[in-house]
Design a protein around this motif. Structure first.
Motif, mmCIF file in Angstrom:
data_model
loop_
_atom_site.group_PDB
_atom_site.id
_atom_site.type_symbol
_atom_site.label_atom_id
_atom_site.label_comp_id
_atom_site.label_asym_id
_atom_site.label_seq_id
_atom_site.Cartn_x
_atom_site.Cartn_y
_atom_site.Cartn_z
ATOM 1 N N MET A 1 -47.706 -45.511 -18.639
ATOM 2 C CA MET A 1 -47.377 -46.852 -18.198
ATOM 3 C C MET A 1 -47.187 -47.769 -19.402
ATOM 4 O O MET A 1 -47.787 -47.564 -20.447
ATOM 5 N N LYS A 2 -46.388 -48.790 -19.190
ATOM 6 C CA LYS A 2 -46.184 -49.826 -20.202
ATOM 7 C C LYS A 2 -47.217 -50.922 -19.951
ATOM 8 O O LYS A 2 -47.255 -51.509 -18.868
ATOM 9 N N ILE A 3 -48.058 -51.178 -20.972
ATOM 10 C CA ILE A 3 -49.221 -52.037 -20.794
ATOM 11 C C ILE A 3 -49.256 -53.136 -21.847
ATOM 12 O O ILE A 3 -48.945 -52.896 -23.018
ATOM 13 N N VAL A 4 -49.674 -54.341 -21.417
ATOM 14 C CA VAL A 4 -49.998 -55.428 -22.334
ATOM 15 C C VAL A 4 -51.508 -55.630 -22.260
ATOM 16 O O VAL A 4 -52.086 -55.687 -21.174
ATOM 17 N N VAL A 5 -52.139 -55.728 -23.422
ATOM 18 C CA VAL A 5 -53.579 -55.931 -23.548
ATOM 19 C C VAL A 5 -53.823 -57.331 -24.093
ATOM 20 O O VAL A 5 -53.098 -57.780 -24.986
ATOM 21 N N ALA A 6 -54.847 -58.011 -23.562
ATOM 22 C CA ALA A 6 -55.200 -59.330 -24.083
ATOM 23 C C ALA A 6 -56.722 -59.455 -24.174
ATOM 24 O O ALA A 6 -57.431 -59.193 -23.210
ATOM 25 N N ASP A 7 -57.192 -59.812 -25.346
ATOM 26 C CA ASP A 7 -58.616 -60.073 -25.578
ATOM 27 C C ASP A 7 -58.721 -60.880 -26.862
ATOM 28 O O ASP A 7 -58.006 -60.603 -27.820
ATOM 29 N N ASP A 8 -59.628 -61.853 -26.885
ATOM 30 C CA ASP A 8 -59.744 -62.682 -28.077
ATOM 31 C C ASP A 8 -60.458 -61.963 -29.215
ATOM 32 O O ASP A 8 -60.368 -62.389 -30.359
ATOM 33 N N LEU A 9 -61.122 -60.858 -28.924
ATOM 34 C CA LEU A 9 -61.819 -60.102 -29.967
ATOM 35 C C LEU A 9 -60.932 -58.984 -30.513
ATOM 36 O O LEU A 9 -60.502 -58.104 -29.763
ATOM 37 N N LEU A 10 -60.683 -59.030 -31.806
ATOM 38 C CA LEU A 10 -59.842 -58.018 -32.439
ATOM 39 C C LEU A 10 -60.380 -56.612 -32.189
ATOM 40 O O LEU A 10 -59.619 -55.695 -31.890
ATOM 41 N N GLU A 11 -61.689 -56.435 -32.299
ATOM 42 C CA GLU A 11 -62.285 -55.107 -32.098
ATOM 43 C C GLU A 11 -61.979 -54.567 -30.702
ATOM 44 O O GLU A 11 -61.699 -53.380 -30.533
ATOM 45 N N MET A 12 -62.022 -55.433 -29.699
ATOM 46 C CA MET A 12 -61.744 -54.989 -28.330
ATOM 47 C C MET A 12 -60.271 -54.657 -28.157
ATOM 48 O O MET A 12 -59.930 -53.666 -27.514
ATOM 49 N N ARG A 13 -59.389 -55.460 -28.760
ATOM 50 C CA ARG A 13 -57.957 -55.152 -28.678
ATOM 51 C C ARG A 13 -57.668 -53.798 -29.312
ATOM 52 O O ARG A 13 -56.931 -52.976 -28.757
ATOM 53 N N LEU A 14 -58.252 -53.546 -30.472
ATOM 54 C CA LEU A 14 -58.038 -52.265 -31.151
ATOM 55 C C LEU A 14 -58.607 -51.104 -30.346
ATOM 56 O O LEU A 14 -57.984 -50.042 -30.232
ATOM 57 N N TYR A 15 -59.787 -51.300 -29.786
ATOM 58 C CA TYR A 15 -60.439 -50.271 -28.970
ATOM 59 C C TYR A 15 -59.582 -49.927 -27.749
ATOM 60 O O TYR A 15 -59.305 -48.753 -27.474
ATOM 61 N N LEU A 16 -59.145 -50.948 -27.022
ATOM 62 C CA LEU A 16 -58.336 -50.711 -25.829
ATOM 63 C C LEU A 16 -57.002 -50.064 -26.188
ATOM 64 O O LEU A 16 -56.559 -49.130 -25.529
ATOM 65 N N ARG A 17 -56.365 -50.571 -27.246
ATOM 66 C CA ARG A 17 -55.083 -49.976 -27.674
ATOM 67 C C ARG A 17 -55.258 -48.500 -28.013
ATOM 68 O O ARG A 17 -54.472 -47.658 -27.578
ATOM 69 N N ARG A 18 -56.310 -48.184 -28.778
ATOM 70 C CA ARG A 18 -56.531 -46.793 -29.178
ATOM 71 C C ARG A 18 -56.727 -45.898 -27.957
ATOM 72 O O ARG A 18 -56.112 -44.828 -27.844
ATOM 73 N N LEU A 19 -57.566 -46.330 -27.023
ATOM 74 C CA LEU A 19 -57.805 -45.523 -25.819
ATOM 75 C C LEU A 19 -56.517 -45.320 -25.029
ATOM 76 O O LEU A 19 -56.188 -44.192 -24.639
ATOM 77 N N LEU A 20 -55.808 -46.397 -24.781
ATOM 78 C CA LEU A 20 -54.609 -46.318 -23.952
ATOM 79 C C LEU A 20 -53.526 -45.457 -24.589
ATOM 80 O O LEU A 20 -52.888 -44.645 -23.914
ATOM 81 N N VAL A 21 -53.328 -45.610 -25.886
ATOM 82 C CA VAL A 21 -52.328 -44.788 -26.583
ATOM 83 C C VAL A 21 -52.758 -43.322 -26.575
ATOM 84 O O VAL A 21 -51.936 -42.432 -26.327
ATOM 85 N N ASN A 22 -54.034 -43.051 -26.805
ATOM 86 C CA ASN A 22 -54.531 -41.671 -26.774
ATOM 87 C C ASN A 22 -54.340 -41.032 -25.407
ATOM 88 O O ASN A 22 -54.197 -39.810 -25.306
#
Length: 123
Positions: A1-22
């Motif tokens: 799926m094509k996903i947009v992630v939004a979170d004010d914490l950089l660590e959470m954005r990176l975490y979510l991006r990594r999981l979703l891409v994996n």
């Protein structure tokens, strides 16, 4: 799926991006506030949005209401706070799932799997 992630914490954005891409998803953008979320959704037309609820400039719940004015899209809301109580203020919020922080991989995966099943069934 094509996903947009939004979170004010950089660590959470990176975490979510990594999981979703994996897991094989295409993370179109990972933004840090609600205004950026609305702009990203308008520009990229994602199939799913994963967003924090408390963000600067525009909260996630308000951003989703704005997105839904031009494009109905499934949403996973995440929050470190009591989300069910917060959602009582928005009975018409088009949120389909919510997760508490810290986001547990298995819970996120289950929510994504349910969206993927629904998406495949609608094709």
């Amino acid at each position: 799926m094509k996903i947009v992630v939004a979170d004010d914490l950089l660590e959470m954005r990176l975490y979510l991006r990594r999981l979703l891409v994996n897991w094989g998803h295409d993370v179109l953008l990972a933004v840090e506030d609600g205004l950026e979320l609305v702009a990203a959704a308008q520009q990229h037309l994602p199939e799913l949005i994963v967003t924090d609820i408390d963000m600067p400039n525009l909260d996630g719940d308000e951003a989703i209401l704005r997105v839904w004015e031009f494009q109905p899209v499934p949403v996973i809301l995440i929050s470190a706070f009591d989300l069910p109580a917060r959602l009582e203020n928005h009975p018409n919020l088009p949120m389909l799932r919510y997760l508490s922080k810290p986001v547990i991989q298995g819970e996120l995966r289950a929510a994504l799997d349910s969206f993927e099943s629904e998406f495949r069934c609608s094709l």
